[in-house]
Scaffold this active site. Structure first.
Site, PDB file in Angstrom:
ATOM      1  N   GLY A  83       1.244  -1.324   0.121  1.00 28.84           N
ATOM      2  CA  GLY A  83       0.310  -0.072  -0.433  1.00 28.84           C
ATOM      3  C   GLY A  83       0.956   1.063   0.171  1.00 28.84           C
ATOM      4  CD  GLU A 139       7.553  -3.748   0.214  1.00 30.16           C
ATOM      5  OE1 GLU A 139       7.762  -4.606  -0.331  1.00 30.16           O
ATOM      6  OE2 GLU A 139       8.631  -3.727   1.286  1.00 30.16           O
ATOM      7  CG  ASP A 186      -9.267   2.900   3.061  1.00 26.22           C
ATOM      8  OD1 ASP A 186      -9.454   3.427   2.141  1.00 26.22           O
ATOM      9  OD2 ASP A 186      -8.327   3.001   2.759  1.00 26.22           O
TER      10      ASP A 186
HETATM   11  N1  LIG Z   1      -3.699  -8.714   9.946  1.00 25.72           N
HETATM   12  C1  LIG Z   1      -3.563  -9.604   8.179  1.00 25.72           C
HETATM   13  N2  LIG Z   1      -3.809 -10.251   7.821  1.00 25.72           N
HETATM   14  C2  LIG Z   1      -3.536 -10.792   7.012  1.00 25.72           C
HETATM   15  N3  LIG Z   1      -3.978  -9.985   5.871  1.00 25.72           N
HETATM   16  C3  LIG Z   1      -3.169  -8.566   6.536  1.00 25.72           C
HETATM   17  C4  LIG Z   1      -3.436  -8.617   7.692  1.00 25.72           C
HETATM   18  N4  LIG Z   1      -3.226  -7.206   7.376  1.00 25.72           N
HETATM   19  C5  LIG Z   1      -3.192  -6.578   6.549  1.00 25.72           C
HETATM   20  N5  LIG Z   1      -2.690  -7.234   5.486  1.00 25.72           N
HETATM   21  C6  LIG Z   1      -3.467  -7.248   3.542  1.00 25.72           C
HETATM   22  O1  LIG Z   1      -2.267  -6.623   3.772  1.00 25.72           O
HETATM   23  C7  LIG Z   1      -3.764  -5.376   3.095  1.00 25.72           C
HETATM   24  C8  LIG Z   1      -2.575  -4.477   3.131  1.00 25.72           C
HETATM   25  O2  LIG Z   1      -2.942  -3.906   4.468  1.00 25.72           O
HETATM   26  P1  LIG Z   1      -3.275  -2.357   5.158  1.00 25.72           P
HETATM   27  O3  LIG Z   1      -4.702  -2.400   4.695  1.00 25.72           O
HETATM   28  O4  LIG Z   1      -3.570  -2.318   6.473  1.00 25.72           O
HETATM   29  O5  LIG Z   1      -2.336  -1.681   4.178  1.00 25.72           O
HETATM   30  P2  LIG Z   1      -2.235  -1.135   3.298  1.00 25.72           P
HETATM   31  O6  LIG Z   1      -4.061  -0.804   2.607  1.00 25.72           O
HETATM   32  O7  LIG Z   1      -1.136  -0.508   2.217  1.00 25.72           O
HETATM   33  O8  LIG Z   1      -2.436   0.375   4.044  1.00 25.72           O
HETATM   34  P3  LIG Z   1      -2.679   2.198   3.940  1.00 25.72           P
HETATM   35  O9  LIG Z   1      -4.566   2.067   3.072  1.00 25.72           O
HETATM   36  O10 LIG Z   1      -2.567   3.583   5.001  1.00 25.72           O
HETATM   37  O11 LIG Z   1      -1.379   2.952   2.596  1.00 25.72           O
HETATM   38  C9  LIG Z   1      -5.016  -5.636   3.086  1.00 25.72           C
HETATM   39  O12 LIG Z   1      -5.435  -5.761   2.206  1.00 25.72           O
HETATM   40  C10 LIG Z   1      -4.756  -7.497   3.533  1.00 25.72           C
HETATM   41  O13 LIG Z   1      -4.576  -8.159   2.345  1.00 25.72           O
HETATM   42 MG   LIG Z   2      -5.633  -1.382   3.133  1.00 20.73          MG
END
Ligand SMILES: Nc1ncnc2c1ncn2[C@@H]1O[C@H](COP(=O)(O)OP(=O)(O)OP(=O)(O)O)[C@@H](O)[C@H]1O
Ligand SMILES: [Mg+2]
Lengths: 412, 440
Positions: B88, B92, B210
């Site tokens: 994201g 990572e 979100d």
């Molecule tokens: N605890 C978890 N267990 C399994 N998969 C996870 C977990 N946390 C996050 N993920 C996976 O990682 C992906 C990205 O995580 P997250 O949405 O927290 O971060 P992000 O999208 O990078 O954050 P942001 O939206 O702030 O940029 C999630 O969509 C999910 O698929």
């Molecule tokens: Mg996310």
């Protein structure tokens, strides 16, 4: 004496220390004696407040920064990490945590204005990088335990329950507020929860401003003192100890080898008086038993009748006769109490620039350093009064780590 | 990340702390200190004994940092990376295993610090504060924050990871796999848990901001967890005081509610319930129901589904900042039930969707009333997901899935290609990663 501490929050790092633990610090093991460490802590805290005030930061941000600072030095020595760099770093992080972010370079700029050249040299060749590196160390040291509660909110909460002359109450609250400001320069935040500090300093302010609390909202028959409603097991010994830690700030003895530690701005005779006056005029034994937790009653349910000023059973005699009538402490209180409250900024009423010829704390800033103005940001802004939700969510929604302490004071 | 610094300062206090009485006391209006003020002069004395040269050199300090055992912050190397499962803006996400137990599986979200001029990102601090506050079965659990050791090779720059309990799937991954079939009872269970999670975070005065399928995690035992609090923030109701001015640049476009698209900055929990409605519909359509390319187009899609946006159906909408600046389709009839019925056969489900996808945020169902809807209290009752999930032995994440083909709701929007960071992200990443993550 320790019964009110948050011992049961085992999942969180334990941030409260016994006095002897506070003398057994990394700095002490590094050859810095206790008095010097206390002075470094005080100077660091004061520097955070001064820098924050100059940057229009709020009192919560400054207080959070100071608490980080004190916690940091429970794990590291003042020799390893020079205090003004750490102070800047703590304020920088607190700014972000409290949603009042300031640019690192701006904080450093203020620091360079406030500090002597000699002291600013501790920031090295690349001050910003120095602070950035330190931030990572700070975060690890404080275990990302970012959210800090301060006595201020509790002062407001308690004041809302106390009955009596409104103007006097406000003066008392004001004085307590200032004591809390100053208490940041002590290690009290490493010893007691903000609730306890708030009770103690409000108690002190009540004594000094001659505001006798005889009745309060939500009073229960088994409440001897107003704070029985909010904290358990707080003895008069403990209150006195806390008050004296703050009062000691104003009476630092002149150390011949340490011009950095200034004497207080009071005359020595006042000092002697102060020291000899027991803050507590009441035997402790009657007040020490732990009270059952009582619900906090909201204003809607309050009785409106004001109790007479006579001492109820179980209340100590008023302290007025114990305190000398010419009591001129803290400096400026007399003029301050006589002044119209809403008119002038606080420092204009209080001769902070002491009229006595002794030097005052902290002396270590360069001459250009301006006398601190009571910045309005350092005061409770009225917007801090967020309307409360209609229905407070049930306590099950508050994770133990955040709420178990305070929730024990919630209505059952 | 679109978290503007012009936002008002939230007071990040759990809201139950200070009881406001019916007649609030004015706060002390003055402050300051009783301590003396700095006096001119004196930089001598003790200061000399702590002069610059008695302080560690950079080298010594680096060594100190390298050797220092931060007892409250474990090293990330205690976990062994297994696979990358997400990417994201914030960093990572990896699946990893505890080296010591060889059992405990976690998700590690890297805190991206590379192009941070202001040190540890304020967005990450927010996420951490909020995650520390929220502890609930339907909210992802933050276990700890780990660090890499500062060494010469990383220029003494520690990297931090947020470590979570691992969840085997995210809802976007599950929905994009046609082999995963949800029964009506299972859909009810998903929605019930999602609304439970929202009820909890809103009760704690937190907005998620979100909501989308990729941020909804589901464990192999069928427990749903709201995740990704990277955009979340505390909120307060502004009754008498000045209105809040939150940023409206939040929520992935396809899940963004009309009030945000119209520039409302004093929004609240209903923004998350709009997202909940979009996700609920997606349980049947299997792809996001309104895939606009631009904010304007998203508003058009919303109007085509929910009817024209007018002060008649939404009193006060005309005072929103962008109301006159956006082109709002007129004479559109509300067709939520009508258009979703082909997918969502269950009348109770259609009715709940109709109450969630309401234009006027003040009339939109809140999580409490949604949870009380007949949908959750009529046969088939919500039922456990673990049996269905047990048939699938692979983790399903949006990041690992092939891009979802937006085909199902085709008739209702004209655009051919879906251009959206989310979709683009999924496309490239599945190509470059090339592996399927085996879990069991
Ligand atoms: N605890 C978890 N267990 C399994 N998969 C996870 C977990 N946390 C996050 N993920 C996976 O990682 C992906 C990205 O995580 P997250 O949405 O927290 O971060 P992000 O999208 O990078 O954050 P942001 O939206 O702030 O940029 C999630 O969509 C999910 O698929
Ligand atoms: Mg996310």
């Amino acid at each position: 004496m320790g019964c009110v501490r948050k011992r049961f929050l085992s999942s969180m790092p334990y941030w409260y220390y016994e006095k002897k633990e506070l003398k057994d610090t990394p700095s002490f093991h590094d050859g810095i004696d206790f008095e010097t460490e206390s002075r470094y802590r005080k100077e660091g805290a004061r520097f955070i407040i001064d820098t924050g005030t100059k940057m229009d930061l709020g009192y919560n941000t400054m207080a959070t920064g100071v608490v980080y600072f004190h916690r940091f030095y429970m794990y590291h020595s003042f020799k390893t990490f020079p205090r003004y760099v750490t102070a800047c770093c703590c304020l920088f992080l607190a700014g972000k945590v409290e949603e009042t972010p300031k640019k690192c370079k701006d904080i450093i700029k203020i620091a360079s204005e406030l500090l002597s050249k000699n002291k600013f040299q501790t920031f090295g060749d690349d001050p910003k990088e120095e602070v950035m590196t330190l931030e990572r160390i700070l975060l690890q040291t404080i275990k990302f335990d970012l959210q800090i509660e301060h006595p201020y909110s509790f002062l407001l909460k308690y004041a809302k329950c106390l009955k009596g002359d409104k103007a006097k109450l406000e003066k008392m609250l004001q004085m307590a507020w200032t004591f809390v400001n100053d208490s940041l320069c002590t290690t009290l935040s490493l010893q007691w929860e903000p609730e306890v500090i708030a009770v103690a300093l409000m108690y002190l302010a009540g004594k000094l401003s001659k505001f006798e609390v005889v009745d309060w909202a939500g009073r229960q028959p088994n409440h001897l003192r107003w704070w029985d409603m909010f904290v358990e097991g707080v003895t008069m010994d403990l209150l006195e100890d806390i008050c004296h830690q703050v009062l000691d700030l104003y009476s630092q003895p002149q150390q011949p080898n340490s011009p950095d530690s200034p004497p207080m701005s009071l005359t020595s005779s006042t000092k002697r008086e102060l020291k000899s006056v027991p803050i507590v005029a009441q035997p402790i034994a009657r007040l020490s038993p732990v009270k059952p937790i009582q619900p906090i009653v909201t204003g809607a349910k309050l009785k409106t009748d004001l109790k007479s000023q006579t001492d109820g059973p179980g209340l100590p005699p008023t302290s007025v006769d114990v305190v000398p009538s010419q009591y001129s402490y803290p400096p400026g209180v007399t003029s301050y109490t006589n002044s119209s409250f809403s008119a002038q900024p606080f420092p204009q009423n209080v001769p902070l620039q002491s009229t006595s010829n002794s030097s005052s704390y902290p002396p270590s800033y360069p001459p250009s350093y301006p006398p601190a103005q009571a910045n309005s940001q350092y005061l409770p802004p009225s917007k801090s009064h967020h309307p409360q939700p209609q229905q407070p969510p049930s306590s099950q929604f508050y994770p133990a780590s955040q709420s178990s302490f305070s929730s024990s004071y919630q209505p059952q | 990340m679109p978290f503007n610094s012009d936002e008002p300062k939230p007071s990040f206090q759990p809201s139950n702390k200070v009881k406001v009485m019916s007649k609030p006391m004015p706060p002390p209006s003055r402050g300051g200190s009783y301590m003396g003020q700095p006096r001119s002069g004196g930089t001598s004395g003790m200061e000399g004994s702590m002069s610059v040269n008695s302080i560690m050199t950079t080298k010594e300090k680096q060594k100190y940092i390298e050797d220092y055992n931060f007892q409250y912050c474990d090293e990330a190397s205690k976990y062994e990376k297994i696979a990358k499962i997400g990417q994201g803006t914030f960093g990572e996400v990896f699946k990893a295993k505890d080296r010591k137990t060889q059992k405990k599986i976690v998700a590690m979200k890297k805190v991206l610090m590379d192009n941070e001029k202001e040190g540890f990102p304020i967005t990450a601090l927010r996420e951490i504060k909020i995650l520390q506050l929220l502890k609930h079965e339907n909210v992802v659990n933050l276990l700890e924050i780990c660090r890499t050791k500062a060494t010469l090779s990383n220029r003494y720059k520690t990297t931090f990871y947020l470590v979570f309990d691992f969840c085997e799937h995210d809802l976007a991954g599950l929905l994009s796999n046609i082999n995963v079939k949800f029964s009506l009872g299972e859909i009810k269970k998903v929605m019930q848990q999602l609304l439970n999670g929202l009820y909890y975070i809103h009760s704690n005065k937190i907005l998620h901001r979100d909501m989308k399928a990729a941020n909804v995690l589901i464990t192999k035992t069928g427990i749903l967890k709201l995740a990704d609090f990277g955009l979340a923030r505390p909120f307060s109701f502004s009754k008498n005081s000045a209105p809040n001015r939150y940023t409206n640049r939040v929520v992935t476009l396809w899940y963004r509610p009309p009030e945000l698209l119209l520039g409302d900055r004093n929004y609240g929990p209903p923004v998350d319930l709009w997202g909940a409605g979009c996700i609920m519909a997606e349980m049947w359509t299997r792809s996001p129901i309104m895939q606009g390319n631009t904010e304007q187009q998203q508003l058009t899609l919303i109007s085509q589904l929910c009817g024209s946006i007018t002060p008649e159906v939404w009193p006060g909408v005309d005072s929103l900042e962008l109301y006159t600046k956006m082109e709002l389709p007129r004479d559109q009839k509300r067709k939520v039930k009508e258009r979703l019925k082909p997918y969502v056969k269950d009348p109770f489900a259609c009715d709940l969707l109709d109450k969630l996808l309401v234009l006027d945020p003040s009339k939109r169902a809140d999580s409490d009333s949604a949870l009380n809807h007949d949908f959750f209290w009529t046969d088939p009752m919500p039922c456990d997901l673990s049996k269905m999930l047990a048939q699938h032995t692979q983790s399903m994440f949006e990041y690992l899935a092939p891009p979802r083909r937006p085909g199902h709701m085709r008739p209702h929007h004209q655009q051919a290609a879906v251009i959206n960071p989310t979709a683009a992200r999924a496309t490239t990443s599945s190509v470059e990663s090339g592996y399927q993550d085996r879990v069991f």
